[in-house]
Design an enzyme around this catalytic site. Sequence first.
Site, PDB file in Angstrom:
ATOM      1  N   HIS A   1      25.871  17.403  71.176  1.00 16.63           N
ATOM      2  CA  HIS A   1      24.809  18.408  71.143  1.00 16.63           C
ATOM      3  C   HIS A   1      25.393  19.813  71.020  1.00 16.63           C
ATOM      4  CE1 HIS A   1      22.098  21.210  73.423  1.00 16.63           C
ATOM      5  NE2 HIS A   1      21.217  20.702  72.585  1.00 16.63           N
TER       6      HIS A   1
ATOM      7  N   GLU B   1      26.436  20.404  67.476  1.00 15.69           N
ATOM      8  CA  GLU B   1      25.251  20.679  66.641  1.00 15.69           C
ATOM      9  C   GLU B   1      24.848  22.150  66.734  1.00 15.69           C
ATOM     10  OE1 GLU B   1      20.886  21.146  67.429  1.00 15.69           O
ATOM     11  OE2 GLU B   1      21.440  19.143  68.144  1.00 15.69           O
ATOM     12  N   HIS B   2      24.808  22.694  67.942  1.00 13.28           N
ATOM     13  CA  HIS B   2      24.447  24.105  68.133  1.00 13.28           C
ATOM     14  C   HIS B   2      25.422  25.023  67.401  1.00 13.28           C
ATOM     15  CE1 HIS B   2      21.360  24.868  71.430  1.00 13.28           C
ATOM     16  NE2 HIS B   2      21.247  23.582  71.153  1.00 13.28           N
TER      17      HIS B   2
ATOM     18  N   GLU C   1      19.658  25.950  78.485  1.00 16.86           N
ATOM     19  CA  GLU C   1      18.857  24.839  77.968  1.00 16.86           C
ATOM     20  C   GLU C   1      18.876  23.655  78.945  1.00 16.86           C
ATOM     21  OE1 GLU C   1      18.976  21.784  74.169  1.00 16.86           O
ATOM     22  OE2 GLU C   1      19.613  23.864  73.851  1.00 16.86           O
TER      23      GLU C   1
END
Length: 431
Positions: free
Chosen positions: A68, A71-72, A144
């Site tokens: 993740h 991906e960011h 997040e």
Amino acid sequence: MLLTEKESPRLREHYYKLRHTSGVDIYVFPKKLTVSYALFGTKYGSVDNCFRMAGEEKYRTVPNGIAHYLEHRMFTQRDGSDITEKFSECGADANAYTTFTKTVYLFSCTENFDKALGALLDFVTEPHFTEELVEKERGIIAEEIKMGDDNPYDRCFYGLLEAMYQSNSVRINIAGTQESISEITADMLNACYRAFYTPNNMALVVCGDVTPEEVMFTVEHHMPKDFVSSDTEWAYLDEPKEVYQKKYEAYMPVAKPIFTIGVKDTAPADARQRMARDAAMQILCEMLFSRSGKLYNELFESEKISPELSYGYSVAETFAFLTIGGEAEDPMAVLEDIKAHVREKQKNGLSPTDFERCKRVMLAEYIKSFDSTEEIANNMIDFIFDGGDIFDFYEELEKVSFEDVENLLHSAFDESFFCISVIYPDGQKKE
């Protein structure tokens, strides 16, 4: 370049498959709808945190949440700009998501498709990681994670997976934890990119009013010549069949207790068998838990649950589970009612009439999914990365027999496979 066409006479749909010289498989699903949709994804998700590349003797373990995090970080270009600005310039809406098993970059548009596709291919194949940029992203992802931990529904879901699984990384939040992301470095991101962002582990899916020739023209002009495949081996820990814990509970600011019941399942090793099990389980869940069924109406009319009761089945190569979620004043009583309902069906049998009705419902819903370029593309990449095909699933739904769902009812709903996660209101917490 090999171009093959696959048709489904029953669905009256077709798509094309091409293999680029780099090794990337490209799928083009022509659909004369207003919105075109494209996905460029890799079979690399949050559970893939132990691997070794070709030539390496030892497996390496990387921090939870790194897929993740990667991906960011992909969205920042070498000049410091955000790639979404380039998509906006051509009227496209870009996004990305990471799941337990894959990472996908996407866009949708109504015009300038070739420019948007070129931008997608460019930024996914040109990573740029520096310690400065990695550190800059850490606070964003930490926030997040905190937001997810503060969301009762997210906490309830991950609490269920923590109770259900003992060793499998599916029990960890896709974004990782505050502790795990603090360990991520630019070198780690580069290693994971080299291991998983390779042509033989990726796929490009396009759905819309486009032709294979148009897609390949853009691919040829934007796919790097040095984009080459490499062999990566995954490693996963053994997982018991039974649930790890029977219950997870927490207290948060909610008006009424929310719950998610889980039934842990064992994923078949064969891709086609997973698809067949998925098809049978979807029909069985519709029979057991739908609003038209006996269980839901008894629970709702006795005011044991709120109107919304959701259910779904997830299956992948290394895990499979069923979830049933909603709100209830006494979630444990609902769990016992569901178990009793299952036991009654196991003892007295299912209704063949209900089976035929629910099977028709599931077939109709699947046919309806072909009215959306977004649903087509996302379903396609799900099946591709699991070794299946979007048309084959319809065939598996059609093949499911009454005996199949009866056998599944008896084999998949053992008491040792049940667990529950509950988020109680803060006021109910005992001092």
